[in-house]
Write a protein that holds these residues in place. Structure first.
Motif, PDB file in Angstrom:
ATOM      1  N   ALA A 180       0.829  -1.125   0.078  1.00  0.00           N
ATOM      2  CA  ALA A 180      -0.020  -0.110  -0.014  1.00  0.00           C
ATOM      3  C   ALA A 180       0.719   1.470  -0.073  1.00  0.00           C
ATOM      4  O   ALA A 180       2.014   1.227  -0.522  1.00  0.00           O
ATOM      5  CB  ALA A 180      -0.923   0.043   1.085  1.00  0.00           C
ATOM      6  N   CYS A 181       0.343   2.494   0.458  1.00  0.00           N
ATOM      7  CA  CYS A 181       1.070   3.580   0.210  1.00  0.00           C
ATOM      8  C   CYS A 181       2.393   3.885   0.929  1.00  0.00           C
ATOM      9  O   CYS A 181       3.128   4.646   0.508  1.00  0.00           O
ATOM     10  CB  CYS A 181       0.174   4.930   0.737  1.00  0.00           C
ATOM     11  SG  CYS A 181      -0.940   4.471   1.874  1.00  0.00           S
ATOM     12  N   CYS A 182       2.720   2.924   2.110  1.00  0.00           N
ATOM     13  CA  CYS A 182       4.063   3.172   2.544  1.00  0.00           C
ATOM     14  C   CYS A 182       4.848   2.530   1.812  1.00  0.00           C
ATOM     15  O   CYS A 182       6.201   2.908   1.699  1.00  0.00           O
ATOM     16  CB  CYS A 182       4.185   2.283   3.753  1.00  0.00           C
ATOM     17  SG  CYS A 182       3.539   3.108   5.361  1.00  0.00           S
ATOM     18  N   GLY A 206       2.900  -1.321   4.013  1.00  0.00           N
ATOM     19  CA  GLY A 206       1.624  -1.210   3.720  1.00  0.00           C
ATOM     20  C   GLY A 206       0.691  -2.000   4.396  1.00  0.00           C
ATOM     21  O   GLY A 206       1.111  -2.976   5.326  1.00  0.00           O
ATOM     22  N   THR A 207      -0.772  -2.023   4.252  1.00  0.00           N
ATOM     23  CA  THR A 207      -1.690  -2.771   4.950  1.00  0.00           C
ATOM     24  C   THR A 207      -1.654  -4.224   4.606  1.00  0.00           C
ATOM     25  O   THR A 207      -1.513  -4.282   3.421  1.00  0.00           O
ATOM     26  CB  THR A 207      -3.168  -2.159   4.326  1.00  0.00           C
ATOM     27  OG1 THR A 207      -2.971  -0.693   4.364  1.00  0.00           O
ATOM     28  CG2 THR A 207      -4.194  -2.345   5.476  1.00  0.00           C
ATOM     29  N   GLY A 224       5.323   1.376   9.015  1.00  0.00           N
ATOM     30  CA  GLY A 224       4.392   2.100   9.225  1.00  0.00           C
ATOM     31  C   GLY A 224       3.426   1.532   9.937  1.00  0.00           C
ATOM     32  O   GLY A 224       3.274   0.193  10.122  1.00  0.00           O
ATOM     33  N   SER A 225       2.202   2.496  10.323  1.00  0.00           N
ATOM     34  CA  SER A 225       1.230   1.858  11.438  1.00  0.00           C
ATOM     35  C   SER A 225       0.380   0.569  10.895  1.00  0.00           C
ATOM     36  O   SER A 225      -0.098  -0.081  11.681  1.00  0.00           O
ATOM     37  CB  SER A 225       0.576   3.085  11.988  1.00  0.00           C
ATOM     38  OG  SER A 225      -0.235   3.847  10.821  1.00  0.00           O
ATOM     39  N   CYS A 226       0.123   0.723   9.456  1.00  0.00           N
ATOM     40  CA  CYS A 226      -0.712  -0.698   8.877  1.00  0.00           C
ATOM     41  C   CYS A 226       0.183  -1.822   9.501  1.00  0.00           C
ATOM     42  O   CYS A 226      -0.590  -2.820  10.030  1.00  0.00           O
ATOM     43  CB  CYS A 226      -0.915  -0.222   7.582  1.00  0.00           C
ATOM     44  SG  CYS A 226      -2.217   0.755   7.016  1.00  0.00           S
ATOM     45  N   PRO A 273      -4.919   2.649  10.295  1.00  0.00           N
ATOM     46  CA  PRO A 273      -6.284   3.370  10.136  1.00  0.00           C
ATOM     47  C   PRO A 273      -7.113   2.469   9.922  1.00  0.00           C
ATOM     48  O   PRO A 273      -8.451   2.712   9.890  1.00  0.00           O
ATOM     49  CB  PRO A 273      -5.868   4.487   9.232  1.00  0.00           C
ATOM     50  CG  PRO A 273      -4.671   4.462   8.714  1.00  0.00           C
ATOM     51  CD  PRO A 273      -3.923   3.413   9.448  1.00  0.00           C
ATOM     52  N   PHE A 274      -6.819   1.457   9.400  1.00  0.00           N
ATOM     53  CA  PHE A 274      -7.768   0.397   8.875  1.00  0.00           C
ATOM     54  C   PHE A 274      -8.105  -0.746  10.036  1.00  0.00           C
ATOM     55  O   PHE A 274      -8.654  -1.850   9.416  1.00  0.00           O
ATOM     56  CB  PHE A 274      -7.477  -0.260   7.744  1.00  0.00           C
ATOM     57  CG  PHE A 274      -7.078   1.052   6.686  1.00  0.00           C
ATOM     58  CD1 PHE A 274      -7.903   1.655   6.072  1.00  0.00           C
ATOM     59  CD2 PHE A 274      -5.548   0.979   6.297  1.00  0.00           C
ATOM     60  CE1 PHE A 274      -7.685   2.655   5.378  1.00  0.00           C
ATOM     61  CE2 PHE A 274      -5.256   1.957   5.337  1.00  0.00           C
ATOM     62  CZ  PHE A 274      -6.451   3.117   4.841  1.00  0.00           C
ATOM     63  N   GLY A 305       4.550   5.527  12.101  1.00  0.00           N
ATOM     64  CA  GLY A 305       4.486   6.538  11.131  1.00  0.00           C
ATOM     65  C   GLY A 305       3.320   6.196  10.192  1.00  0.00           C
ATOM     66  O   GLY A 305       3.100   5.114   9.951  1.00  0.00           O
ATOM     67  N   CYS A 306       2.647   7.290   9.689  1.00  0.00           N
ATOM     68  CA  CYS A 306       1.696   6.888   8.445  1.00  0.00           C
ATOM     69  C   CYS A 306       1.720   7.829   7.341  1.00  0.00           C
ATOM     70  O   CYS A 306       0.948   8.963   7.622  1.00  0.00           O
ATOM     71  CB  CYS A 306       0.257   7.025   9.230  1.00  0.00           C
ATOM     72  SG  CYS A 306      -1.113   6.650   7.943  1.00  0.00           S
ATOM     73  N   PRO A 307       2.535   7.869   6.421  1.00  0.00           N
ATOM     74  CA  PRO A 307       3.742   6.843   6.294  1.00  0.00           C
ATOM     75  C   PRO A 307       4.796   7.363   7.191  1.00  0.00           C
ATOM     76  O   PRO A 307       5.320   8.481   7.433  1.00  0.00           O
ATOM     77  CB  PRO A 307       3.957   6.739   4.976  1.00  0.00           C
ATOM     78  CG  PRO A 307       3.781   8.291   4.589  1.00  0.00           C
ATOM     79  CD  PRO A 307       2.679   8.845   5.270  1.00  0.00           C
TER      80      PRO A 307
HETATM   81  S1  SF4 Z   1       0.537   3.290   7.361  1.00  0.00           S
HETATM   82 FE1  SF4 Z   1      -0.505   5.063   6.522  1.00  0.00          FE
HETATM   83  S2  SF4 Z   1       0.819   5.417   4.522  1.00  0.00           S
HETATM   84 FE2  SF4 Z   1       1.102   3.308   5.320  1.00  0.00          FE
HETATM   85  S3  SF4 Z   1       0.152   1.900   4.161  1.00  0.00           S
HETATM   86 FE3  SF4 Z   1      -1.017   2.326   6.089  1.00  0.00          FE
HETATM   87  S4  SF4 Z   1      -2.307   4.068   5.687  1.00  0.00           S
HETATM   88 FE4  SF4 Z   1      -0.714   4.200   3.886  1.00  0.00          FE
END
Ligand code: SF4
Length: 175
Positions: free
Chosen positions: A39-41, A76-77, A103-105, A111-112, A134-136
């Motif tokens: 994912a975005c990370c 990523g998630t 990252g926090s995922c 967040p999910f 971190g996010c990210p």
């Molecule tokens: S931690 Fe934030 S930036 Fe990284 S994958 Fe999750 S939502 Fe995306």
């Protein structure tokens, strides 16, 4: 296991080192992460591979095959659908191998975390060595995590995968 070299002669700079010391030294100066993001990370992870950060000077080379990689960066998630693939890629890497939850995922679902389909941290499926919050997280944070893993290798510390395997052996569980 931490092993120190023995200096035989200061003047002629002769150094006698046990093989374990040389292996730790090599492991501490080489890290081949798997090119893999969910994912975005992963965008931040790709930035670490760019010329700006010049990871090659540390011996960090991104690889495309798990058979050539010794470090998995979970960027990523992780949802329930991809979790078995993540585990398969991890199992295709040979020991010693390391996992960085970026990252926090990857650390906790991020967040999910309340999602019905999200794994609440990649350590639910594979052993993790370093957590990067971190996010990210910024690319510098990932660089720091990679260098921390390499420092631990130089010091002869076991990876989470090796500890996990040793615990399973002690319990008589097949891996
Ligand atoms: S931690 Fe934030 S930036 Fe990284 S994958 Fe999750 S939502 Fe995306």
């Amino acid at each position: 296991m931490a092993v120190d070299p023995v200096i035989v002669d200061e003047e002629s700079k002769i150094l006698v080192a046990p093989l374990q010391f040389l292996m730790n030294w090599a492991r501490g100066h080489s890290m081949w992460p798997l090119t893999f993001g969910t994912a975005c990370c992963a965008i931040e992870m790709m930035t670490v591979g760019s010329a700006r950060y010049d990871t090659e000077r540390y011996g960090i080379f991104f690889r495309n095959s798990p058979r050539q990689a010794d470090c998995m960066i979970i960027a990523g998630t992780i949802n329930l659908k991809i979790a078995p693939r993540v585990k398969l890629l991890y199992e295709q890497m040979s020991l010693p191998k390391y996992v960085i939850a970026m990252g926090s995922c990857a650390v906790s679902g991020g967040p999910f975390a309340d999602g019905y389909n999200v794994v609440q941290g990649v350590d639910q499926i594979i052993p993790v060595d370093i957590y990067v919050p971190g996010c990210p997280p910024r690319p510098e944070a990932l660089m720091n995590a990679l260098l921390m893993v390499m420092e631990r290798n130089s010091a002869g510390e076991l990876s989470a995968a090796e500890v996990f395997a040793a615990e399973h052996r002690a319990l008589g569980v097949s891996e």
